[in-house]
Design a protein around this motif. Structure first.
Motif, PDB file in Angstrom:
ATOM      1  N   GLN A 243       0.816  -1.211   0.000  1.00  0.00           N
ATOM      2  CA  GLN A 243       0.000   0.000   0.000  1.00  0.00           C
ATOM      3  C   GLN A 243       0.854   1.268   0.000  1.00  0.00           C
ATOM      4  N   ILE A 244       2.120   1.165   0.407  1.00  0.00           N
ATOM      5  CA  ILE A 244       2.978   2.345   0.404  1.00  0.00           C
ATOM      6  C   ILE A 244       3.299   2.749  -1.037  1.00  0.00           C
ATOM      7  N   TYR A 248       2.042   6.229  -2.909  1.00  0.00           N
ATOM      8  CA  TYR A 248       3.064   7.072  -3.554  1.00  0.00           C
ATOM      9  C   TYR A 248       2.648   7.429  -4.974  1.00  0.00           C
ATOM     10  N   ARG A 249       2.177   6.430  -5.736  1.00  0.00           N
ATOM     11  CA  ARG A 249       1.756   6.714  -7.112  1.00  0.00           C
ATOM     12  C   ARG A 249       0.561   7.654  -7.135  1.00  0.00           C
ATOM     13  N   GLN A 250      -0.346   7.507  -6.168  1.00  0.00           N
ATOM     14  CA  GLN A 250      -1.486   8.406  -6.115  1.00  0.00           C
ATOM     15  C   GLN A 250      -1.044   9.844  -5.839  1.00  0.00           C
ATOM     16  N   LEU A 269       0.333   5.597   5.571  1.00  0.00           N
ATOM     17  CA  LEU A 269       1.727   5.471   5.996  1.00  0.00           C
ATOM     18  C   LEU A 269       1.756   5.049   7.459  1.00  0.00           C
ATOM     19  N   GLU A 270       1.930   3.768   7.713  1.00  0.00           N
ATOM     20  CA  GLU A 270       1.883   3.221   9.072  1.00  0.00           C
ATOM     21  C   GLU A 270       3.061   3.728   9.895  1.00  0.00           C
ATOM     22  N   LEU A 488      -8.594  -2.882 -10.356  1.00  0.00           N
ATOM     23  CA  LEU A 488      -7.716  -3.617 -11.262  1.00  0.00           C
ATOM     24  C   LEU A 488      -6.265  -3.246 -11.002  1.00  0.00           C
ATOM     25  N   ARG A 489      -6.007  -1.966 -10.736  1.00  0.00           N
ATOM     26  CA  ARG A 489      -4.653  -1.515 -10.440  1.00  0.00           C
ATOM     27  C   ARG A 489      -4.110  -2.218  -9.195  1.00  0.00           C
ATOM     28  N   ASP A 490      -4.974  -2.420  -8.206  1.00  0.00           N
ATOM     29  CA  ASP A 490      -4.552  -3.099  -6.979  1.00  0.00           C
ATOM     30  C   ASP A 490      -4.163  -4.546  -7.275  1.00  0.00           C
TER      31      ASP A 490
END
Length: 540
Positions: A243-244, A248-250, A269-270, A488-490
């Protein structure tokens, strides 16, 4: 106006002791506050900025911005005064808390931070930005040079060019900020948004983990072209949860509407690991705050055919935390391509790998068939393979009598079962039935584990199966939403992550070359199917 010197007393209260640093328009001093007996930081204008009304107004705006904030990750303002010096000139003075630490840009000159430290620092910055945006302020110049690393975390500095979100800097005809961390809408003169600060935060995240800015070049123009027309470089994924890389891409989406809110970034961001340790150059021009003419967003002809164009939409209002359809902690991801898929293997090696696997499978089967079948037969059947019957929902079901876990997942077979676990390649169509295809890969992994540590380390195999379970869950969720967009990206991201995991295990000797080649080939086929058609849009 004479420049102040150590010992100068301002407003009969603040005695300057030593300069801490200077920029193009201001100098920051350490000073002793005689009224409260404490050390403070005093910011004074110098040179032309002290005599120019615009320079004085900028310092006043910084004081107003800081006064509206009360957050542990934002510098605290103590005082703002208009001081009349010995020459009778009035000088604006900003008094803030004195910070003991190291500037993040100075720290990164020594190399990147550890992944957990970078994640923690950027999570704290995101929390600071959330507070900044909630009171209607846009920082506009977030960069490593405006972040202080301290023993208890980070502090966001320098609101000198901050503005209210209701203001616009597009009307001035000038671009203000630091090119290395500026969003496309700022560079093209459309004005800054809260999303512009989030873009800069994504740049800092990449910078902190890699030790360099996401877009570099010999000139400012080269850097700007990267922000406007090139895809963001992939974030190294080793040591980072998937998820990091996604958030970042988002953050670096060209379209500000596709970026998450600062609150969303802070949630993703944990906060793990300890704060970065404080240890102590001429920097590229693009890393400095600048006032520039706006750039043309149209890509050069040489780039237009192969690179993503900059977002050309109108100004958008301040964004709020987006609703996540699936109740997750961050919104759907942008649809532009992510990092490259796992490396492809030469078809000759794939063929040789398949032959070796077939030989191993035949030899293993022969060993198990020797002796009394009655003594070796157990009630457990091999894990369900790709030839198992499928349910209408698209998931493979075990053959009659096969063992499953309490959650419904197939239980890996052992060498004492009725036969060795299958290592045959999946035969399902990844487009028509992606879940069944993944079940075939799971069965392959079971077979490799059964052959012993020389083929696949059991713990590594279990880790791969856990990652595969996560991928299957993403596929199911994507099918419910038509295998489109962020869902789909995930799926694509998790496929890439699983491929990287296989490669890492191979490098550590946990999976032999032949096994890694086979699994990587199956994952590549699955990734190609997603790219070509996104899988079956139904749930079959």
């Amino acid at each position: 106006m004479d420049a102040p010197t150590p010992g100068t007393v301002i407003a009969e209260r603040y005695r300057l002791t030593r300069p801490l640093g200077a920029g193009s328009s201001a100098v920051v001093w350490e000073a002793q506050d005689s009224s409260l007996d404490r050390l403070v930081a005093v910011k004074l204008l110098h040179g032309g900025a002290a005599a120019h009304p615009a320079g004085r107004e900028q310092l006043r705006r910084e004081a107003l911005a800081l006064a509206r904030l009360s957050h542990p990750r934002v510098t605290t303002v103590f005082d703002y005064i208009e001081w009349q010096d010995g020459d009778g000139d009035f000088q604006p003075v900003l008094v803030t808390e004195l910070l003991a630490g190291l500037n993040l840009e100075d720290r990164l000159e020594q190399g990147p931070l550890l992944e957990n430290d970078a994640r923690l620092a950027c999570a704290q910055l995101a929390s600071a930005l959330e507070a900044v945006h909630q009171v209607g302020i846009i920082h506009r110049d977030l960069k490593p040079g405006n972040v202080m690393l301290m023993s208890d975390g980070v502090k966001l500095l320098d609101f000198g060019i901050a503005q209210a979100s209701s203001d616009t800097d597009a009307r001035t005809g000038l671009v203000i900020g630091t090119p290395s961390c500026m969003a496309p809408e700022q560079l093209t003169g459309r004005g800054a948004l809260p999303a512009s600060d989030v873009y800069a935060l994504g740049c800092i995240l990449y910078w902190s983990i890699t030790g360099r800015a996401p877009f570099e070049g010999e000139t400012v123009d080269d850097v700007v072209k990267g922000h406007l027309h090139r895809l963001p470089p992939p974030l190294p994924t080793a040591g980072l949860p998937p998820q990091i890389a996604g958030i970042y891409r988002q953050c670096l989406a060209k379209d500000p509407m596709e970026r998450p809110a600062a609150a969303t970034v802070a949630a993703v961001l944990e906060l793990r690991g300890a704060p970065a340790e404080i240890p102590g150059a001429v920097r590229p021009t693009a890393n400095r705050t600048m006032v520039m003419q706006p750039y043309d967003a149209s890509p050069p002809s040489s780039l237009a055919a192969q690179q993503q164009p900059a977002y050309m939409g109108p100004r958008v209002p301040q964004q709020s935390v987006p609703d996540d359809d699936d109740g997750g902690s961050y919104p759907a991801q942008p649809t532009f391509p992510g990092p490259p898929p796992p490396r492809r293997y030469n078809w000759i090696w794939m063929l040789l790998g398949a032959l070796v696997i077939a030989f191993i499978a035949a030899a293993t089967t022969a060993l198990f068939m020797k002796g009394s079948q009655a003594e070796k037969q157990t009630k457990s059947a091999p894990p369900p393979g790709i030839t198992a019957k499928t349910t209408p929902s698209g998931s493979a079901t075990a053959p009659s009598g096969s063992a499953t876990s309490s959650s419904g997942s197939p239980t890996p077979s052992t060498p004492s079962s009725s036969g060795p676990a299958s290592t045959a390649s999946p035969t399902a169509d990844p487009n028509a039935n992606p879940l069944a295809y993944l079940e075939g890969i799971r069965s392959q992994i079971d077979g490799f584990i059964a052959q012993g540590a020389t083929v696949m380390d059991p713990n590594a195999g279990r880790d791969l199966q856990n990652s595969l379970t996560d991928l299957e869950s993403s596929v199911q969720k994507a099918q419910q939403h038509g295998m489109k967009g962020g869902y789909l990206r995930d799926v694509q991201d998790k496929t890439d992550q699983l491929g990287s995991q296989v490669n890492d295990d191979q490098g550590q000797g946990l999976v032999n070359d032949t096994t890694a080649s086979a699994l990587s080939g199956e994952l590549q086929n699955f990734s190609d199917a997603l790219s070509n058609g996104g899988g079956d849009n139904g749930n079959n």
